[in-house]
Design a protein around this motif. Structure first.
Motif, PDB file in Angstrom:
ATOM      1  N   ALA A 164      -0.992 -25.106  26.511  1.00 44.60           N
ATOM      2  CA  ALA A 164       0.151 -24.200  26.708  1.00 44.60           C
ATOM      3  C   ALA A 164      -0.306 -22.870  27.313  1.00 44.60           C
ATOM      4  CB  ALA A 164       0.857 -23.966  25.375  1.00 44.60           C
ATOM      5  N   THR A 165      -1.507 -22.445  26.924  1.00 45.10           N
ATOM      6  CA  THR A 165      -2.052 -21.191  27.463  1.00 45.10           C
ATOM      7  C   THR A 165      -2.178 -21.288  28.980  1.00 45.10           C
ATOM      8  OG1 THR A 165      -3.269 -20.856  25.409  1.00 45.10           O
ATOM      9  CG2 THR A 165      -4.026 -19.604  27.337  1.00 45.10           C
ATOM     10  N   VAL A 166      -2.690 -22.435  29.447  1.00 45.02           N
ATOM     11  CA  VAL A 166      -2.886 -22.624  30.887  1.00 45.02           C
ATOM     12  C   VAL A 166      -1.528 -22.701  31.599  1.00 45.02           C
ATOM     13  CG1 VAL A 166      -3.787 -24.199  32.628  1.00 45.02           C
ATOM     14  CG2 VAL A 166      -5.093 -23.786  30.526  1.00 45.02           C
ATOM     15  N   ILE A 199      -3.894 -14.509  20.740  1.00 48.23           N
ATOM     16  CA  ILE A 199      -5.277 -14.540  21.228  1.00 48.23           C
ATOM     17  C   ILE A 199      -5.637 -15.941  21.745  1.00 48.23           C
ATOM     18  CG2 ILE A 199      -7.657 -13.906  20.693  1.00 48.23           C
ATOM     19  CD1 ILE A 199      -5.593 -11.672  19.936  1.00 48.23           C
ATOM     20  N   THR A 200      -6.134 -15.990  22.950  1.00 46.32           N
ATOM     21  CA  THR A 200      -6.502 -17.270  23.573  1.00 46.32           C
ATOM     22  C   THR A 200      -7.660 -17.931  22.845  1.00 46.32           C
ATOM     23  OG1 THR A 200      -5.781 -16.501  25.725  1.00 46.32           O
ATOM     24  CG2 THR A 200      -7.367 -18.306  25.715  1.00 46.32           C
ATOM     25  N   GLY A 201      -7.497 -19.201  22.518  1.00 42.10           N
ATOM     26  CA  GLY A 201      -8.593 -20.004  21.977  1.00 42.10           C
ATOM     27  C   GLY A 201      -9.007 -19.654  20.564  1.00 42.10           C
ATOM     28  N   GLU A 256     -15.055 -22.713  26.781  1.00 43.14           N
ATOM     29  CA  GLU A 256     -16.181 -21.762  26.803  1.00 43.14           C
ATOM     30  C   GLU A 256     -15.822 -20.482  26.051  1.00 43.14           C
ATOM     31  OE1 GLU A 256     -17.801 -20.724  30.669  1.00 43.14           O
ATOM     32  OE2 GLU A 256     -17.377 -22.765  31.335  1.00 43.14           O
ATOM     33  N   ILE A 257     -14.553 -20.019  26.273  1.00 41.27           N
ATOM     34  CA  ILE A 257     -14.114 -18.774  25.600  1.00 41.27           C
ATOM     35  C   ILE A 257     -14.200 -18.970  24.083  1.00 41.27           C
ATOM     36  CG2 ILE A 257     -12.097 -17.284  25.180  1.00 41.27           C
ATOM     37  CD1 ILE A 257     -11.261 -17.851  28.119  1.00 41.27           C
ATOM     38  N   LYS A 258     -13.811 -20.155  23.619  1.00 40.15           N
ATOM     39  CA  LYS A 258     -13.816 -20.440  22.179  1.00 40.15           C
ATOM     40  C   LYS A 258     -15.227 -20.344  21.595  1.00 40.15           C
ATOM     41  CE  LYS A 258     -10.299 -23.995  21.520  1.00 40.15           C
ATOM     42  NZ  LYS A 258     -10.233 -25.466  21.650  1.00 40.15           N
ATOM     43  N   CYS A 317       1.612 -21.932  30.619  1.00 37.25           N
ATOM     44  CA  CYS A 317       2.608 -20.845  30.493  1.00 37.25           C
ATOM     45  C   CYS A 317       2.010 -19.460  30.762  1.00 37.25           C
ATOM     46  CB  CYS A 317       3.224 -20.855  29.096  1.00 37.25           C
ATOM     47  SG  CYS A 317       3.873 -22.460  28.654  1.00 37.25           S
ATOM     48  N   ALA A 318       0.861 -19.166  30.165  1.00 34.78           N
ATOM     49  CA  ALA A 318       0.315 -17.807  30.296  1.00 34.78           C
ATOM     50  C   ALA A 318      -0.398 -17.640  31.640  1.00 34.78           C
ATOM     51  CB  ALA A 318      -0.623 -17.514  29.133  1.00 34.78           C
ATOM     52  N   SER A 319      -1.397 -18.493  31.907  1.00 35.40           N
ATOM     53  CA  SER A 319      -2.059 -18.452  33.215  1.00 35.40           C
ATOM     54  C   SER A 319      -1.058 -18.838  34.295  1.00 35.40           C
ATOM     55  CB  SER A 319      -3.238 -19.434  33.257  1.00 35.40           C
ATOM     56  OG  SER A 319      -4.123 -19.195  32.197  1.00 35.40           O
ATOM     57  N   GLY A 320      -0.097 -19.652  33.941  1.00 35.68           N
ATOM     58  CA  GLY A 320       0.895 -20.156  34.890  1.00 35.68           C
ATOM     59  C   GLY A 320       1.569 -19.055  35.692  1.00 35.68           C
TER      60      GLY A 320
HETATM   61  O1  LIG Z   1      -6.928 -15.327  31.706  1.00 33.66           O
HETATM   62  C1  LIG Z   1      -6.993 -15.307  30.484  1.00 33.66           C
HETATM   63  O2  LIG Z   1      -8.038 -15.664  29.888  1.00 33.66           O
HETATM   64  C2  LIG Z   1      -5.797 -14.873  29.649  1.00 33.66           C
HETATM   65  C3  LIG Z   1      -5.249 -15.989  28.809  1.00 33.66           C
HETATM   66  C4  LIG Z   1      -4.035 -16.458  29.508  1.00 33.66           C
HETATM   67  C5  LIG Z   1      -3.710 -15.369  30.426  1.00 33.66           C
HETATM   68  N1  LIG Z   1      -4.685 -14.489  30.471  1.00 33.66           N
END
Ligand SMILES: O=C(O)[C@@H]1CCC=N1
Ligand SMILES: NC(=O)C1=CN([C@@H]2O[C@H](COP(=O)(O)OP(=O)(O)OC[C@H]3O[C@@H](n4cnc5c(N)ncnc54)[C@H](O)[C@@H]3O)[C@@H](O)[C@H]2O)C=CC1
Length: 264
Positions: A163-165, A93-95, A260-262, A167-170
């Motif tokens: 890392a979220t930015v 889960i992000t944040g 902001e999400i946090k 790797c995941a958003s990447g």
């Molecule tokens: O865009 C998002 O908020 C989620 C987290 C990283 C990838 N997708």
């Protein structure tokens, strides 16, 4: 390994596909509010699906949570009384910090935060991992799970947002670069399918060069940029238009959005 994926949406389903393609589980229970999107994956013998998170937790040892941040507290609360010492709790889960998870279920659990990306479905995720104090005893297990589906790195929790930015958003950032390259190739005369083939395999080649030769990007760029040649002309024009700068600004904007999400 008995694995539950709580929240089989975009990421959860990608993880499930990665686990299936690498024979990473003996059983897998997927949960979702509406199961209609899981018909295909249900055909695999080891997969069951349910809307009942408690049933999934009771039947599994490794619990991978992949729900939206706003849904997580409620779901943890729903299952906390049936969590036992057999469970390894992995949150994507992000944040959502480990401290917040411990507030709901207490610290006496193996808690891991993992930040994979959707390339996990094809065994190519870059996954960052950290744990709570007790979870440190299961971090090697978590690494083994994610290394089967790509590459993992253990990091301090305070780097998880970055890392979220990256790797995941990447994945989305690189996709857009591949798409833009494809559009350029079409303008230069390739049909759309060929253009994408050229763009994605060239991208794959660039990443593989760095991964396999332990080289630095600028070192590889120096090998391609013939003096007075076409590559440096193109590269410098891209930089005049702000290529590196716009990427860095985008990365920082993504990072700030997680704050902001946090909050809420
Ligand atoms: O865009 C998002 O908020 C989620 C987290 C990283 C990838 N997708
Ligand atoms: N999509 C991505 O590439 C990545 C997402 N993440 C994080 O993973 C989490 C999931 O993201 P997505 O898969 O994109 O979201 P999504 O919205 O596609 O998936 C969430 C799933 O949870 C299900 N769900 C909602 N309430 C539930 C409940 N009470 N019980 C069981 N399932 C329930 C929904 O039906 C949905 O299928 C988010 O926290 C996100 O920040 C992290 C890395 C990458």
């Amino acid at each position: 390994m008995k694995i539950a994926i709580i929240g089989a949406g975009n990421l959860g389903l990608s993880i499930a596909k990665g686990i299936l393609s690498t024979n990473g589980a003996t059983s897998m229970v997927l949960t979702k509010r509406n199961l209609s999107g899981l018909k295909e994956i249900e055909k695999y013998g080891i997969v069951t699906t349910t809307t009942d998170n408690r049933e999934a937790v009771a039947k599994s040892d490794i619990l991978i949570f992949a729900v939206q941040p706003g849904q997580f507290v409620k779901i943890l609360g729903e299952v906390k009384d049936i969590l036992t010492d057999k469970h390894v709790i992995i949150s994507t889960i992000t944040g959502f910090s480990i401290a917040r998870m411990e507030e709901v279920i207490g610290p006496d659990h193996y808690i891991i935060r993992a930040m994979p990306n959707t390339a996990i479905s094809v065994g190519k995720s870059m996954t960052c991992i950290c744990s709570n104090e007790k979870g440190a005893k299961r971090i090697d297990l978590a690494k083994a799970i994610f290394n089967r589906m790509g590459h993992s790195m253990q990091i301090p929790e305070d780097q998880m947002q970055a890392a979220t930015v990256i790797c995941a958003s990447g994945i989305a950032f690189w996709m857009r670069l591949i798409r833009a390259t494809t559009q350029g190739a079409i303008q230069l005369g390739f049909d759309a399918k060929e253009a994408q083939e050229l763009a994605m395999h060239t991208c794959n080649g660039a990443a593989s060069l760095l991964i396999e030769s332990d080289s630095h990007p600028e070192n590889e760029i120096d090998k391609v940029t013939t003096p007075r040649g076409c590559t440096i002309s193109g590269l410098n024009e891209m930089e005049h238009q702000g290529l590196s700068s716009s990427l860095i600004r985008g990365i920082v904007a993504s990072f700030d959005k997680i704050n902001e999400i946090k909050k809420g």
